[in-house]
Design a protein around this motif. Sequence first.
Motif: not given
Length: 329
Positions: A38, A40, A60, A147
Amino acid sequence: MKAMALRSQRQQLHATEIPTPRAGPDEVLLKVRACAVCRTDLHVVDGELPHPKLPLVPGHEIVGFVTAKGEGVERFKLGDRVGVPWLGWTCGACQYCRTGRENLCDKACFTGYTIDGGYAEYTVADQRYCFSIPDSYPDAEAAPLLCAGLIGYRSLAKTGQARRVGIYGFGAAAHIVTQVARFQGREIYAFTRRGDLAGQGFALSLGAAWAGDSDTLPPEKLDAAIMFAPAGELVPLALKAVAKGGTVVCGGIHMSDIPAFPYDRLWEERSVCSVANLTRRDGEEFFALAPRVPVRTTVQTFPLSEANEALTRLRAGQIRGAAVLVPEG
Ligand SMILES: [Zn+2]
Ligand SMILES: [Zn+2]
């Protein structure tokens, strides 16, 4: 099982009402089958987010099989395939948790940020925050749902009934949101980096009504826009592209500064808001919806050992859809 013991200590710190667990009664040990990469993760490894767990295993968007479980785990049995999202733990007691807004929990823990994540062969997760993965998705194709799919879904929901929706930054989240939006009868206007004809073509292939450079205006006023690109300078442009009463939803966890802009960009009840994290309810809704659309994810897989290469390509905008790490063996 050292990780389980550590996690249990953290739970004791955060939640006085939880009976003192010795071996993580709510925890599952997962053999990781896939973990999506991701944006992030880039912000985490670049040190742009405060107070990460260090040292840290990022990741995640985890799909894995339950290989061991605490005595309190009733939702899953050994061998079940589960997904682990960004929201890894909440206190259940703060004002946000008690009002259906656990995404804003004061003491929340996040997978791959304040809890070790899925760039690994095995990981430990709290079963209460895991999801069952619909059978129709292979492991790698399911990972980005955790996500890109969930945050994308929450971001789209924030646009309310908007029919014409702009998306700035056409990556993993956007390619999923486009499919959901079309299923809901909406039109997607895709904005990419200047001259990214491949990205614009990808958006059109997924059913976007229009695709163009992010510094241009769409052919029609939008009812709402979602920002997935972490570029604050796009916010005033998106406000210019939305019609009266329109909302600009910022879907990322980090964004460069938003430059000053004249008030008339905001006037006429336009608004700017952000989306933070997810709730378990978002997940239940999205995983019920995804197979019905059906959402198809485009993935580029990398062996786990090439995690840095995957991050580098994501940073350079060279990933179509989502990058996914697959442990060897
Ligand atoms: Zn809370
Ligand atoms: Zn993410």
